[in-house]
Write a protein that holds these residues in place. Structure first.
Motif, PDB file in Angstrom:
ATOM      1  N   VAL A  58       0.848  -1.182   0.000  1.00  0.00           N
ATOM      2  CA  VAL A  58       0.000   0.000   0.000  1.00  0.00           C
ATOM      3  C   VAL A  58       0.891   1.241   0.000  1.00  0.00           C
ATOM      4  O   VAL A  58       1.790   1.362   0.840  1.00  0.00           O
ATOM      5  N   LEU A  59       0.643   2.118  -0.941  1.00  0.00           N
ATOM      6  CA  LEU A  59       1.277   3.433  -0.978  1.00  0.00           C
ATOM      7  C   LEU A  59       0.306   4.396  -0.304  1.00  0.00           C
ATOM      8  O   LEU A  59      -0.808   4.588  -0.772  1.00  0.00           O
ATOM      9  N   ASP A  60       0.745   5.000   0.776  1.00  0.00           N
ATOM     10  CA  ASP A  60      -0.098   5.743   1.712  1.00  0.00           C
ATOM     11  C   ASP A  60       0.368   7.194   1.708  1.00  0.00           C
ATOM     12  O   ASP A  60       1.520   7.485   2.055  1.00  0.00           O
ATOM     13  N   VAL A  61      -0.503   8.111   1.275  1.00  0.00           N
ATOM     14  CA  VAL A  61      -0.108   9.509   1.088  1.00  0.00           C
ATOM     15  C   VAL A  61      -1.118  10.441   1.753  1.00  0.00           C
ATOM     16  O   VAL A  61      -2.251  10.042   2.042  1.00  0.00           O
ATOM     17  N   PRO A  62      -0.718  11.709   2.003  1.00  0.00           N
ATOM     18  CA  PRO A  62      -1.688  12.683   2.518  1.00  0.00           C
ATOM     19  C   PRO A  62      -2.884  12.794   1.581  1.00  0.00           C
ATOM     20  O   PRO A  62      -2.751  12.687   0.359  1.00  0.00           O
ATOM     21  N   LEU A  63      -4.057  13.017   2.151  1.00  0.00           N
ATOM     22  CA  LEU A  63      -5.298  12.966   1.391  1.00  0.00           C
ATOM     23  C   LEU A  63      -5.310  13.927   0.216  1.00  0.00           C
ATOM     24  O   LEU A  63      -5.668  13.543  -0.905  1.00  0.00           O
ATOM     25  N   ASP A  64      -4.924  15.183   0.436  1.00  0.00           N
ATOM     26  CA  ASP A  64      -4.962  16.152  -0.658  1.00  0.00           C
ATOM     27  C   ASP A  64      -4.021  15.753  -1.788  1.00  0.00           C
ATOM     28  O   ASP A  64      -4.364  15.868  -2.977  1.00  0.00           O
ATOM     29  N   ALA A  65      -2.828  15.279  -1.431  1.00  0.00           N
ATOM     30  CA  ALA A  65      -1.885  14.825  -2.447  1.00  0.00           C
ATOM     31  C   ALA A  65      -2.440  13.611  -3.183  1.00  0.00           C
ATOM     32  O   ALA A  65      -2.303  13.475  -4.401  1.00  0.00           O
ATOM     33  N   GLY A  66      -3.085  12.705  -2.443  1.00  0.00           N
ATOM     34  CA  GLY A  66      -3.641  11.517  -3.065  1.00  0.00           C
ATOM     35  C   GLY A  66      -4.756  11.824  -4.037  1.00  0.00           C
ATOM     36  O   GLY A  66      -4.841  11.234  -5.117  1.00  0.00           O
ATOM     37  N   VAL A 121      -8.392   1.931  -4.171  1.00  0.00           N
ATOM     38  CA  VAL A 121      -7.965   3.148  -3.470  1.00  0.00           C
ATOM     39  C   VAL A 121      -8.960   3.397  -2.339  1.00  0.00           C
ATOM     40  O   VAL A 121     -10.172   3.255  -2.528  1.00  0.00           O
ATOM     41  N   ALA A 122      -8.446   3.778  -1.177  1.00  0.00           N
ATOM     42  CA  ALA A 122      -9.312   4.073  -0.041  1.00  0.00           C
ATOM     43  C   ALA A 122      -8.914   5.404   0.585  1.00  0.00           C
ATOM     44  O   ALA A 122      -7.753   5.811   0.529  1.00  0.00           O
ATOM     45  N   GLU A 123      -9.904   6.090   1.168  1.00  0.00           N
ATOM     46  CA  GLU A 123      -9.645   7.254   2.005  1.00  0.00           C
ATOM     47  C   GLU A 123      -9.697   6.809   3.452  1.00  0.00           C
ATOM     48  O   GLU A 123     -10.624   6.104   3.857  1.00  0.00           O
ATOM     49  N   SER A 124      -8.692   7.222   4.232  1.00  0.00           N
ATOM     50  CA  SER A 124      -8.538   6.713   5.590  1.00  0.00           C
ATOM     51  C   SER A 124      -8.471   7.838   6.608  1.00  0.00           C
ATOM     52  O   SER A 124      -7.552   8.674   6.566  1.00  0.00           O
ATOM     53  N   GLY A 125      -9.445   7.872   7.502  1.00  0.00           N
ATOM     54  CA  GLY A 125      -9.398   8.764   8.647  1.00  0.00           C
ATOM     55  C   GLY A 125      -9.462  10.246   8.343  1.00  0.00           C
ATOM     56  O   GLY A 125      -9.126  11.064   9.194  1.00  0.00           O
ATOM     57  N   GLY A 126      -9.872  10.606   7.138  1.00  0.00           N
ATOM     58  CA  GLY A 126     -10.019  12.009   6.803  1.00  0.00           C
ATOM     59  C   GLY A 126      -8.727  12.727   6.478  1.00  0.00           C
ATOM     60  O   GLY A 126      -8.751  13.929   6.172  1.00  0.00           O
ATOM     61  N   ASP A 127      -7.577  12.009   6.493  1.00  0.00           N
ATOM     62  CA  ASP A 127      -6.327  12.706   6.215  1.00  0.00           C
ATOM     63  C   ASP A 127      -5.338  11.915   5.370  1.00  0.00           C
ATOM     64  O   ASP A 127      -4.278  12.431   5.011  1.00  0.00           O
ATOM     65  N   ARG A 128      -5.661  10.650   5.030  1.00  0.00           N
ATOM     66  CA  ARG A 128      -4.746   9.849   4.226  1.00  0.00           C
ATOM     67  C   ARG A 128      -5.509   9.162   3.101  1.00  0.00           C
ATOM     68  O   ARG A 128      -6.709   8.918   3.191  1.00  0.00           O
ATOM     69  N   MET A 129      -4.779   8.850   2.015  1.00  0.00           N
ATOM     70  CA  MET A 129      -5.330   8.071   0.918  1.00  0.00           C
ATOM     71  C   MET A 129      -4.421   6.881   0.679  1.00  0.00           C
ATOM     72  O   MET A 129      -3.192   7.014   0.669  1.00  0.00           O
ATOM     73  N   LEU A 130      -5.019   5.707   0.516  1.00  0.00           N
ATOM     74  CA  LEU A 130      -4.292   4.452   0.390  1.00  0.00           C
ATOM     75  C   LEU A 130      -4.433   3.908  -1.026  1.00  0.00           C
ATOM     76  O   LEU A 130      -5.550   3.666  -1.496  1.00  0.00           O
ATOM     77  N   PHE A 131      -3.302   3.694  -1.700  1.00  0.00           N
ATOM     78  CA  PHE A 131      -3.275   3.117  -3.035  1.00  0.00           C
ATOM     79  C   PHE A 131      -2.767   1.677  -2.909  1.00  0.00           C
ATOM     80  O   PHE A 131      -1.610   1.447  -2.551  1.00  0.00           O
TER      81      PHE A 131
END
Length: 244
Positions: free
Chosen positions: A112-120, A137-147
């Motif tokens: 999983v490539l895990d990045v800040p939400l806005d960047a993702g 792709v998932a959004e996690s906790g309101g601040d991260r995006m998981l690829f």
């Protein structure tokens, strides 16, 4: 060229509208297909699952006082060996603990490539507009995006394969505010999951999408993280972790 630009702009606009529409609309238990069906779909796609803690108000369901990662960690220390795609086992877990979150162990089948939400979000829009094959792709906790990607495997020469400290483990998450690469020995929450403060982990693109090679996404993700870091210098965010 203007016609080509118009087509590209129109496609990006439609993608932007689609992404903006992918917001949680209610408790994850009420998601289409139900919690158990979503977990089974993830397992059917090859993501090994294990039980995790869940929120109790703003606290964690575990017994640890002042849990540093409430509702974000596995229940058992043996989570790596317990992680499974077995349908019957996942059904038993889900029905025995209807509030429990689930983690998926990385480095077995997938990374999983895990990045800040806005960047993702920016990276996802660019990747889709460019026609790149993007997996779940998932959004996690309101601040991260998981690829979610295919695992990078076990290269014979780790230094030759990747000379930078991008590997992220649960205990080093705070050291990687930009891009995190979850591979062997790490995990992420798998949707649907609930976190303290009514935060959630939700699919933006479901597990039915094939897992891509991580290197096909990496350049776009790191570029978006670099711009995100530049826009947030006051928070001292880094797109690339530094060696200690």
């Amino acid at each position: 060229m203007s016609a080509e630009f118009g087509r590209r702009s129109g496609a990006q606009s439609r993608i932007s509208q689609w992404l903006r529409g992918r917001r949680p609309k209610g408790p994850v238990e009420n998601a289409d297909g139900g919690r158990e069906a979503l977990l089974l779909a993830a397992a059917a796609a090859g993501l090994p699952l294990a039980q995790a803690a869940y929120p109790v108000g703003y606290r964690c369901s575990c017994d640890r006082v002042g849990c540093p990662t409430p509702a974000r960690h596995p229940i058992s220390f043996a989570w790596q060996t317990q992680s499974t795609t077995d349908r019957a086992q996942i059904e038993r877990w889900a029905r025995h603990q209807p509030k429990a979150n689930f983690i998926t162990a990385t480095g077995m089948v997938h990374d999983v490539l895990d990045v800040p939400l806005d960047a993702g979000r920016e990276a996802l829009e660019r990747l889709l507009a460019s026609g790149v094959e993007v997996g779940p792709v998932a959004e996690s906790g309101g601040d991260r995006m998981l690829f979610f990607t295919a695992t990078r495997g076990t290269p014979e020469d780790e230094d030759e394969w990747w000379p930078c400290e991008l590997d992220c483990h649960p205990e080093t998450m705070d050291e990687h505010p930009g891009l995190r690469w979850h591979c062997r020995g790490s995990y992420v929450l798998v949707p649907p999951a609930r976190l303290p403060g009514d935060l959630t982990v939700e699919w933006v693109r479901g597990p039915e999408h094939p897992l891509p090679d991580p290197l096909t996404l990496l350049e776009t993700l790191t570029d978006a993280c670099a711009r995100y870091a530049g826009d947030n210098e006051s928070e001292q965010l880094a797109a690339w972790p530094h060696r200690g």
